[in-house]
Design a protein around this motif. Structure first.
Motif, PDB file in Angstrom:
ATOM      1  N   HIS A 195       1.472 -15.496   6.955  1.00  0.00           N
ATOM      2  CA  HIS A 195       0.305 -15.208   7.779  1.00  0.00           C
ATOM      3  C   HIS A 195       0.416 -15.904   9.140  1.00  0.00           C
ATOM      4  N   TYR A 196       0.933 -17.115   9.160  1.00  0.00           N
ATOM      5  CA  TYR A 196       1.118 -17.827  10.431  1.00  0.00           C
ATOM      6  C   TYR A 196       2.136 -17.090  11.304  1.00  0.00           C
ATOM      7  N   ASN A 197       3.240 -16.621  10.711  1.00  0.00           N
ATOM      8  CA  ASN A 197       4.252 -15.901  11.481  1.00  0.00           C
ATOM      9  C   ASN A 197       3.721 -14.566  11.998  1.00  0.00           C
ATOM     10  N   ILE A 198       2.892 -13.890  11.208  1.00  0.00           N
ATOM     11  CA  ILE A 198       2.298 -12.639  11.674  1.00  0.00           C
ATOM     12  C   ILE A 198       1.390 -12.895  12.870  1.00  0.00           C
ATOM     13  N   LYS A 199       0.648 -13.994  12.818  1.00  0.00           N
ATOM     14  CA  LYS A 199      -0.199 -14.346  13.960  1.00  0.00           C
ATOM     15  C   LYS A 199       0.651 -14.627  15.198  1.00  0.00           C
ATOM     16  N   ARG A 200       1.789 -15.290  15.014  1.00  0.00           N
ATOM     17  CA  ARG A 200       2.699 -15.532  16.133  1.00  0.00           C
ATOM     18  C   ARG A 200       3.235 -14.216  16.698  1.00  0.00           C
ATOM     19  N   ALA A 201       3.533 -13.258  15.822  1.00  0.00           N
ATOM     20  CA  ALA A 201       4.038 -11.957  16.276  1.00  0.00           C
ATOM     21  C   ALA A 201       2.990 -11.225  17.102  1.00  0.00           C
ATOM     22  N   ILE A 202       1.737 -11.284  16.671  1.00  0.00           N
ATOM     23  CA  ILE A 202       0.665 -10.614  17.411  1.00  0.00           C
ATOM     24  C   ILE A 202       0.477 -11.267  18.776  1.00  0.00           C
ATOM     25  N   GLU A 203       0.538 -12.594  18.821  1.00  0.00           N
ATOM     26  CA  GLU A 203       0.377 -13.290  20.098  1.00  0.00           C
ATOM     27  C   GLU A 203       1.544 -13.032  21.045  1.00  0.00           C
ATOM     28  N   THR A 204       2.764 -12.888  20.501  1.00  0.00           N
ATOM     29  CA  THR A 204       3.944 -12.726  21.346  1.00  0.00           C
ATOM     30  C   THR A 204       4.083 -11.305  21.870  1.00  0.00           C
ATOM     31  N   PHE A 205       3.854 -10.307  21.018  1.00  0.00           N
ATOM     32  CA  PHE A 205       4.121  -8.916  21.393  1.00  0.00           C
ATOM     33  C   PHE A 205       2.868  -8.143  21.793  1.00  0.00           C
ATOM     34  N   GLY A 206       1.691  -8.752  21.658  1.00  0.00           N
ATOM     35  CA  GLY A 206       0.481  -8.044  22.048  1.00  0.00           C
ATOM     36  C   GLY A 206       0.445  -7.756  23.532  1.00  0.00           C
ATOM     37  N   ARG A 207       0.123  -6.532  23.890  1.00  0.00           N
ATOM     38  CA  ARG A 207       0.078  -6.140  25.295  1.00  0.00           C
ATOM     39  C   ARG A 207      -1.205  -6.590  25.971  1.00  0.00           C
ATOM     40  N   SER A 208      -2.206  -6.937  25.176  1.00  0.00           N
ATOM     41  CA  SER A 208      -3.459  -7.468  25.685  1.00  0.00           C
ATOM     42  C   SER A 208      -4.038  -8.394  24.623  1.00  0.00           C
ATOM     43  N   GLY A 248      -5.957  -9.651  21.643  1.00  0.00           N
ATOM     44  CA  GLY A 248      -6.469  -8.983  20.453  1.00  0.00           C
ATOM     45  C   GLY A 248      -5.731  -7.716  20.084  1.00  0.00           C
ATOM     46  N   ASP A 249      -4.609  -7.432  20.764  1.00  0.00           N
ATOM     47  CA  ASP A 249      -3.842  -6.218  20.461  1.00  0.00           C
ATOM     48  C   ASP A 249      -3.041  -6.435  19.184  1.00  0.00           C
ATOM     49  N   SER A 250      -3.349  -5.666  18.150  1.00  0.00           N
ATOM     50  CA  SER A 250      -2.615  -5.762  16.886  1.00  0.00           C
ATOM     51  C   SER A 250      -2.127  -4.399  16.401  1.00  0.00           C
ATOM     52  N   GLY A 251      -2.229  -3.367  17.261  1.00  0.00           N
ATOM     53  CA  GLY A 251      -1.850  -2.030  16.830  1.00  0.00           C
ATOM     54  C   GLY A 251      -0.782  -1.361  17.653  1.00  0.00           C
ATOM     55  N   SER A 252      -0.284  -2.010  18.705  1.00  0.00           N
ATOM     56  CA  SER A 252       0.773  -1.388  19.504  1.00  0.00           C
ATOM     57  C   SER A 252       2.073  -1.344  18.713  1.00  0.00           C
ATOM     58  N   ALA A 253       2.994  -0.505  19.175  1.00  0.00           N
ATOM     59  CA  ALA A 253       4.247  -0.305  18.439  1.00  0.00           C
ATOM     60  C   ALA A 253       5.072  -1.585  18.381  1.00  0.00           C
ATOM     61  N   GLU A 254       5.090  -2.368  19.483  1.00  0.00           N
ATOM     62  CA  GLU A 254       5.858  -3.614  19.465  1.00  0.00           C
ATOM     63  C   GLU A 254       5.306  -4.605  18.460  1.00  0.00           C
ATOM     64  N   VAL A 255       3.979  -4.706  18.375  1.00  0.00           N
ATOM     65  CA  VAL A 255       3.371  -5.645  17.436  1.00  0.00           C
ATOM     66  C   VAL A 255       3.663  -5.234  16.003  1.00  0.00           C
ATOM     67  N   GLN A 256       3.536  -3.944  15.698  1.00  0.00           N
ATOM     68  CA  GLN A 256       3.790  -3.495  14.332  1.00  0.00           C
ATOM     69  C   GLN A 256       5.249  -3.690  13.949  1.00  0.00           C
TER      70      GLN A 256
END
Length: 271
Positions: free
Chosen positions: A173-186, A188-196
């Motif tokens: 869960h911590y790593n997923i949060k890091r992925a969302i923070e790193t690849f999010g385009r804005s 709270g972005d958790s649905g873009s292709a890079e984040v997924q």
């Protein structure tokens, strides 16, 4: 006279046959020795190719995002008591009243589970213990008077929420949060292709660690292949949307074009 000639011819034929057998045996032995040398050279070349492939994969996965992810084994090693820690404890006579050693490794990596932000740790460990009269916990929960102090109780809470004391699911869960923070385009972005794609990469890495330790887990081997296909599908969609974002995402995730667009087979085992 005919008997002599016949015996002579017979002896000559016997000698020739013996010579032929002897010669063929030597030639066969040379062939076998050459074949053994060829097989040994082939095995050495295959072993060298495997080592080179592992080195290329290691360099490929040496990215900022992958290096920032938490690993359960590394976190566990940081909390283990070493011989140097024991020696330092004995030299400083750090012994408690009950006679036991109080040497310990602090869970001070600055990473926290339960979605606790670093700026919230001060509120939990410093402000909250001093706000209550008896600290966070009641006096009947503490085993010694020293543990009733706000500083000690704040340290106890910090250890509870520290990522070093979390389980493997908490680390994911911590790593997923890091992925969302790193690849999010804005924000709270958790649905873009890079984040997924990054979230699938986190789950794939966790599955690889599990399969290295459990080589006969065939059910999760199939689930691992499904994750690879899901990530490849998402990255192919990203390639159709934006070629520049596609190659930037591949580089950050430590992937190559062949890993995404090539044929994905179900592996027998994960190295």
């Amino acid at each position: 006279m005919q008997l002599v000639v016949r015996s002579t011819c017979r002896g000559w034929a016997t000698w020739q046959s013996a010579r032929a057998v002897h010669t063929s045996t030597v030639v066969q032995g040379k062939r076998l020795s050459n074949r053994k040398a060829e097989l040994a050279a082939q095995r050495a070349a295959e072993a060298e190719a495997v080592l080179q492939a592992k080195e290329r994969l290691r360099k490929l996965k040496d990215t900022g995002f992958l290096n920032s992810l938490a690993h359960p084994e590394r976190l566990f090693e940081t909390t283990q008591i070493t011989e140097e820690d024991k020696a330092n404890s004995l030299s400083s006579d750090n012994i408690d009243e009950s006679g036991g050693d109080t040497v310990r490794r602090n869970a001070d990596s600055g990473q926290y589970s339960c979605h606790v932000q670093p700026n919230e740790i001060r509120l939990i460990t410093e402000v909250a213990p001093k706000a209550g009269g008896n600290g966070i916990f009641g006096s009947h929960f503490m085993h010694s008077p020293a543990e009733n102090s706000p500083e000690m109780q704040g340290d106890i809470v910090r250890r509870i929420v520290a990522l070093e004391n979390s389980n493997a699911k908490g680390v994911v869960h911590y790593n997923i949060k890091r992925a969302i923070e790193t690849f999010g385009r804005s924000e709270g972005d958790s649905g873009s292709a890079e984040v997924q794609a990054a979230v699938w990469t986190v789950r794939i890495n966790q599955m690889e660690d599990h399969m290295r330790a459990n080589r006969k887990d065939h059910q999760n081997r199939r689930a691992y292949t499904k994750l690879l296909h899901k990530r490849a599908k998402m990255l192919k969609y990203l390639k159709r949307e934006s070629l520049e974002r596609y190659y930037v995402c591949l580089k950050q995730l430590g992937l190559t074009k062949d890993m995404v667009e090539g044929e994905i087979l179900q592996p027998k085992h994960v190295e």
